[in-house]
Design a protein around this motif. Structure first.
Motif, PDB file in Angstrom:
ATOM      1  N   MET A 105       0.813  -1.193   0.000  1.00  0.00           N
ATOM      2  CA  MET A 105       0.000   0.000   0.000  1.00  0.00           C
ATOM      3  C   MET A 105       0.866   1.270   0.000  1.00  0.00           C
ATOM      4  SD  MET A 105      -2.988   1.294  -0.197  1.00  0.00           S
ATOM      5  CE  MET A 105      -3.814  -0.259  -0.277  1.00  0.00           C
ATOM      6  N   LYS A 106       1.988   1.224   0.727  1.00  0.00           N
ATOM      7  CA  LYS A 106       2.872   2.388   0.749  1.00  0.00           C
ATOM      8  C   LYS A 106       3.435   2.683  -0.635  1.00  0.00           C
ATOM      9  CE  LYS A 106       4.483   2.392   5.503  1.00  0.00           C
ATOM     10  NZ  LYS A 106       5.643   2.304   6.374  1.00  0.00           N
ATOM     11  N   HIS A 107       3.738   1.613  -1.375  1.00  0.00           N
ATOM     12  CA  HIS A 107       4.274   1.808  -2.725  1.00  0.00           C
ATOM     13  C   HIS A 107       3.245   2.480  -3.638  1.00  0.00           C
ATOM     14  CE1 HIS A 107       7.865  -0.360  -1.780  1.00  0.00           C
ATOM     15  NE2 HIS A 107       7.177  -1.435  -1.401  1.00  0.00           N
ATOM     16  N   PHE A 108       1.988   2.097  -3.435  1.00  0.00           N
ATOM     17  CA  PHE A 108       0.919   2.717  -4.226  1.00  0.00           C
ATOM     18  C   PHE A 108       0.836   4.210  -3.937  1.00  0.00           C
ATOM     19  CE2 PHE A 108      -3.496   4.222  -4.319  1.00  0.00           C
ATOM     20  CZ  PHE A 108      -3.738   4.110  -5.677  1.00  0.00           C
ATOM     21  N   LEU A 109       0.858   4.585  -2.659  1.00  0.00           N
ATOM     22  CA  LEU A 109       0.770   5.992  -2.284  1.00  0.00           C
ATOM     23  C   LEU A 109       1.964   6.788  -2.794  1.00  0.00           C
ATOM     24  CD1 LEU A 109      -0.620   5.817   1.357  1.00  0.00           C
ATOM     25  CD2 LEU A 109      -1.796   6.606  -0.693  1.00  0.00           C
ATOM     26  N   VAL A 110       3.150   6.234  -2.657  1.00  0.00           N
ATOM     27  CA  VAL A 110       4.351   6.921  -3.142  1.00  0.00           C
ATOM     28  C   VAL A 110       4.270   7.098  -4.654  1.00  0.00           C
ATOM     29  CG1 VAL A 110       6.839   6.740  -3.427  1.00  0.00           C
ATOM     30  CG2 VAL A 110       5.808   6.194  -1.221  1.00  0.00           C
ATOM     31  N   GLY A 111       3.857   6.045  -5.348  1.00  0.00           N
ATOM     32  CA  GLY A 111       3.716   6.125  -6.805  1.00  0.00           C
ATOM     33  C   GLY A 111       2.683   7.160  -7.219  1.00  0.00           C
ATOM     34  N   LEU A 112       1.571   7.218  -6.481  1.00  0.00           N
ATOM     35  CA  LEU A 112       0.518   8.180  -6.781  1.00  0.00           C
ATOM     36  C   LEU A 112       1.019   9.613  -6.556  1.00  0.00           C
ATOM     37  CD1 LEU A 112      -2.433   8.699  -7.562  1.00  0.00           C
ATOM     38  CD2 LEU A 112      -2.985   8.575  -5.127  1.00  0.00           C
TER      39      LEU A 112
ATOM     40  N   VAL B 262      -5.728  15.847  -2.379  1.00  0.00           N
ATOM     41  CA  VAL B 262      -5.896  14.455  -2.824  1.00  0.00           C
ATOM     42  C   VAL B 262      -5.132  13.497  -1.905  1.00  0.00           C
ATOM     43  CG1 VAL B 262      -5.368  12.831  -4.689  1.00  0.00           C
ATOM     44  CG2 VAL B 262      -6.386  15.040  -5.218  1.00  0.00           C
ATOM     45  N   ILE B 263      -3.905  13.852  -1.561  1.00  0.00           N
ATOM     46  CA  ILE B 263      -3.105  13.006  -0.670  1.00  0.00           C
ATOM     47  C   ILE B 263      -3.783  12.898   0.696  1.00  0.00           C
ATOM     48  CG2 ILE B 263      -0.917  12.876   0.601  1.00  0.00           C
ATOM     49  CD1 ILE B 263       0.397  14.140  -1.906  1.00  0.00           C
ATOM     50  N   GLY B 264      -4.269  14.015   1.206  1.00  0.00           N
ATOM     51  CA  GLY B 264      -4.960  14.004   2.499  1.00  0.00           C
ATOM     52  C   GLY B 264      -6.190  13.126   2.469  1.00  0.00           C
ATOM     53  N   MET B 265      -6.965  13.206   1.395  1.00  0.00           N
ATOM     54  CA  MET B 265      -8.166  12.377   1.273  1.00  0.00           C
ATOM     55  C   MET B 265      -7.810  10.895   1.218  1.00  0.00           C
ATOM     56  SD  MET B 265     -10.339  14.821  -1.338  1.00  0.00           S
ATOM     57  CE  MET B 265     -11.582  13.602  -1.674  1.00  0.00           C
ATOM     58  N   ILE B 266      -6.765  10.552   0.496  1.00  0.00           N
ATOM     59  CA  ILE B 266      -6.341   9.151   0.409  1.00  0.00           C
ATOM     60  C   ILE B 266      -5.884   8.648   1.768  1.00  0.00           C
ATOM     61  CG2 ILE B 266      -4.570   7.627  -0.557  1.00  0.00           C
ATOM     62  CD1 ILE B 266      -4.763   9.325  -3.147  1.00  0.00           C
TER      63      ILE B 266
ATOM     64  N   ILE C 238      -6.761   9.779   4.750  1.00  0.00           N
ATOM     65  CA  ILE C 238      -7.934   9.651   5.622  1.00  0.00           C
ATOM     66  C   ILE C 238      -8.708   8.383   5.278  1.00  0.00           C
ATOM     67  CG2 ILE C 238     -10.203  10.656   6.134  1.00  0.00           C
ATOM     68  CD1 ILE C 238      -8.829  13.423   5.884  1.00  0.00           C
ATOM     69  N   TYR C 239      -8.881   8.106   3.998  1.00  0.00           N
ATOM     70  CA  TYR C 239      -9.611   6.915   3.570  1.00  0.00           C
ATOM     71  C   TYR C 239      -8.938   5.640   4.101  1.00  0.00           C
ATOM     72  CZ  TYR C 239     -11.185   3.150   0.529  1.00  0.00           C
ATOM     73  OH  TYR C 239     -11.667   1.951   0.052  1.00  0.00           O
ATOM     74  N   PHE C 240      -7.632   5.528   3.897  1.00  0.00           N
ATOM     75  CA  PHE C 240      -6.944   4.309   4.320  1.00  0.00           C
ATOM     76  C   PHE C 240      -6.831   4.209   5.841  1.00  0.00           C
ATOM     77  CE2 PHE C 240      -5.363   4.331  -0.122  1.00  0.00           C
ATOM     78  CZ  PHE C 240      -5.845   3.089  -0.476  1.00  0.00           C
ATOM     79  N   THR C 241      -6.743   5.330   6.532  1.00  0.00           N
ATOM     80  CA  THR C 241      -6.701   5.305   7.995  1.00  0.00           C
ATOM     81  C   THR C 241      -8.035   4.829   8.553  1.00  0.00           C
ATOM     82  OG1 THR C 241      -5.147   7.147   8.001  1.00  0.00           O
ATOM     83  CG2 THR C 241      -6.283   6.689  10.063  1.00  0.00           C
ATOM     84  N   ARG C 242      -9.124   5.334   8.041  1.00  0.00           N
ATOM     85  CA  ARG C 242     -10.457   4.910   8.501  1.00  0.00           C
ATOM     86  C   ARG C 242     -10.733   3.461   8.125  1.00  0.00           C
ATOM     87  NH1 ARG C 242     -14.568   9.970   7.564  1.00  0.00           N
ATOM     88  NH2 ARG C 242     -13.581  11.340   9.086  1.00  0.00           N
ATOM     89  N   ARG C 243     -10.290   3.077   6.965  1.00  0.00           N
ATOM     90  CA  ARG C 243     -10.502   1.709   6.491  1.00  0.00           C
ATOM     91  C   ARG C 243      -9.793   0.712   7.409  1.00  0.00           C
ATOM     92  NH1 ARG C 243      -8.601  -0.535   0.668  1.00  0.00           N
ATOM     93  NH2 ARG C 243      -9.273  -2.666   0.968  1.00  0.00           N
TER      94      ARG C 243
END
Length: 143
Positions: free
Chosen positions: A1-8, A127-131, A133-138
């Motif tokens: 998941m970290k790789h996805f966020l870094v790539g994004l 966008v980064i903040g929203m992502i 927040i989404y993964f933290t809540r998930r």
């Protein structure tokens, strides 16, 4: 998941962030006075009026705000031309002492527009903040 966020983040940074040109190519010699761009001509002016301003910044490579020129050095004076309104033409005093006519071309808006780079940066951060927040809540809902 970290790789996805870094790539994004890297992807958004490369795609959304505007690139800046390293050099500017000018189509004609000009001066800027009172937020107006004047194209310098070869026409000599003899009926010169009062001094109205001067070049405050010179560059043949980059664009700037203010009384800017791509051909005349800082300190070059601008003058009104008797019988001609300054919204039509002004005179520029060259080093030789000769006055040349500069004709109004258009409004000079460089530096007055909203900074696109700042808007892009804010959009990426949102966008980064929203992502995040989404993964933290998930992940907290799974526990």
């Amino acid at each position: 998941m970290k790789h996805f966020l870094v790539g994004l983040i890297v992807y958004l940074g490369l795609v959304i962030m505007p690139t800046q040109a390293l050099a500017t190519s000018w189509a004609y010699p000009f001066v800027v006075w009172d937020n107006s761009l004047y194209i310098v001509t070869d026409q000599e002016v003899t009926d010169v009026g009062e001094r109205i301003g001067q070049v405050t910044r010179y560059s043949d490579m980059e664009q700037y705000g203010g009384n800017f020129s791509n051909v005349y050095e800082k300190g070059t004076n601008y003058y009104a031309i008797k019988g001609i309104p300054t919204y039509q033409s002004i005179a520029v005093k060259e080093k030789s002492g000769r006055f040349v006519k500069a004709d109004w071309e258009k409004e000079y808006t460089y530096g007055s527009a909203f900074p696109v780079g700042l808007v892009s940066m804010v959009a990426v951060l949102i966008v980064i903040g929203m992502i995040l927040i989404y993964f933290t809540r998930r992940s907290s809902l799974r526990q």
